[in-house]
Design an enzyme around this catalytic site. Structure first.
Site, PDB file in Angstrom:
ATOM      1  CD  GLN A 296       4.048 -11.715   8.437  1.00 21.65           C
ATOM      2  OE1 GLN A 296       5.670 -12.066   8.113  1.00 21.65           O
ATOM      3  NE2 GLN A 296       3.474 -10.966   7.889  1.00 21.65           N
TER       4      GLN A 296
ATOM      5  N   GLY B 165      -1.595  -6.516  10.128  1.00 25.63           N
ATOM      6  CA  GLY B 165      -3.518  -7.121  10.851  1.00 25.63           C
ATOM      7  C   GLY B 165      -3.124  -7.229  12.327  1.00 25.63           C
ATOM      8  NE  ARG B 166      -0.797 -12.748  12.843  1.00 27.98           N
ATOM      9  CZ  ARG B 166       0.031 -13.455  12.257  1.00 27.98           C
ATOM     10  NH1 ARG B 166      -0.252 -14.176  13.149  1.00 27.98           N
ATOM     11  NH2 ARG B 166       0.546 -13.554  11.737  1.00 27.98           N
TER      12      ARG B 166
ATOM     13  CE  LYS C  72       0.888 -13.989   0.072  1.00 32.34           C
ATOM     14  NZ  LYS C  72      -0.482 -13.747   0.613  1.00 32.34           N
ATOM     15  CG  LEU C  73      -4.226 -14.088  -8.979  1.00 34.51           C
ATOM     16  CD1 LEU C  73      -4.487 -13.397 -10.201  1.00 34.51           C
ATOM     17  CD2 LEU C  73      -5.431 -14.821  -8.829  1.00 34.51           C
TER      18      LEU C  73
ATOM     19  CG  ASP D 148      -3.064 -21.624 -12.954  1.00 31.52           C
ATOM     20  OD1 ASP D 148      -2.467 -22.320 -14.261  1.00 31.52           O
ATOM     21  OD2 ASP D 148      -3.556 -21.926 -12.026  1.00 31.52           O
TER      22      ASP D 148
ATOM     23  CG  ASP E 122      -2.821 -10.546  -0.134  1.00 29.51           C
ATOM     24  OD1 ASP E 122      -1.740 -11.493  -0.929  1.00 29.51           O
ATOM     25  OD2 ASP E 122      -1.940 -11.357   1.004  1.00 29.51           O
TER      26      ASP E 122
ATOM     27  CE  LYS F 230      -3.672  -8.535   3.556  1.00 30.82           C
ATOM     28  NZ  LYS F 230      -3.477 -10.238   3.609  1.00 30.82           N
TER      29      LYS F 230
ATOM     30  CB  THR G 102       7.188 -10.875   4.996  1.00 29.47           C
ATOM     31  OG1 THR G 102       5.718 -11.061   5.547  1.00 29.47           O
ATOM     32  CG2 THR G 102       7.294  -9.996   4.163  1.00 29.47           C
TER      33      THR G 102
END
Length: 239
Positions: free
Chosen positions: A196, A216-217, A64-65, A67, A62, A35, A126
């Site tokens: 999170q 991720g982390r 998150k468009l 507009d 990622d 990602k 999240t």
């Protein structure tokens, strides 16, 4: 639509190019889906997508468009031209914006004779807990809003949504077995919760109906990222 295979997506949430190179070198091809988030994309732009695709990786951009419909439709096509495998929009932009992204990308793909990327809608982040959610002025439950946004996304023609694993069963019941569920907020029992709020373990997320797990982390911040990834993959594979 054919149900997508269950996959682990590693979140490269960093602006450090060398760190990205090191993680991909270490984890690919055991992990083959990555990602590219807002920090990484704004640091290096389309070049980072091209690099990952050249290395054989699958890429979820990622951004998150969100507009006006025309702008989002054109931006989504720009991402499709990069060869991304998945992109997302924010469903709070409404059904018109969502339809514009779907129609523009699928028109481009058909015209070029290429596969269209999965177009996924973001419901509620999240990281959003009930205190933050209530402060935004919403009066319905968080889960009800997530499901309503998912249903709107399906009506607009999206392939699926990004949502917490905790809402996965309700979305699946409302939107059917072929609707793709991408779930962040995955935290193995041995990993830190970080920022999170609505989280589950990898096994719980899959049991609840998730298709793609974004992690991720728990991997990238681990002392041994490959070992951490292997532990998560083993849990996903039922070991």
């Amino acid at each position: 639509m054919k149900r997508k295979e269950r996959k682990l997506i590693l979140a490269l949430d960093t602006g450090d190019r060398q760190r990205v190179n090191d993680l991909v070198k270490l984890l690919y091809p055991r992990v083959d889906y990555f990602k590219v988030g807002l920090e990484l994309f704004t640091s290096f732009g389309p070049e980072i997508v091209s690099q990952l695709k050249h290395q054989g990786c699958k890429v979820f951009v990622d951004l998150k468009l969100h507009d006006i419909p025309n702008t989002v439709g054109r931006a989504a096509v720009s991402l499709a031209k990069m060869g991304v495998d998945m992109l997302n929009i924010h469903l709070s932009g409404g059904i018109g914006m969502s339809r514009a992204a779907v129609e523009e990308v699928r028109h481009y793909a058909a015209e070029q004779g290429v596969a269209a990327p999965l177009i996924i809608g973001v419901t509620v982040l999240t990281s959003t807990g009930m205190t933050d959610y209530s402060s935004m002025g919403y009066t319905d439950t968080l889960e009800r809003r997530v499901v309503r946004l998912a249903q709107m996304g399906k009506e607009a023609g999206l392939d699926g949504v990004v949502a917490s694993p905790r809402e996965a069963q309700s979305i699946r019941a409302a939107c059917g077995p072929d609707f793709v569920l991408v779930t962040p907020g995955i935290r193995p029992l041995w990993a830190a919760k970080n920022d999170q709020q609505r989280i589950t373990t990898p096994k719980e997320a899959l049991d609840l109906g998730a298709d793609y797990l974004v992690v991720g982390r728990p991997i990238t911040a681990a002392q041994d990222p490959l070992s951490a990834a292997e532990k998560i993959l083993a849990e996903m594979e039922g070991e």
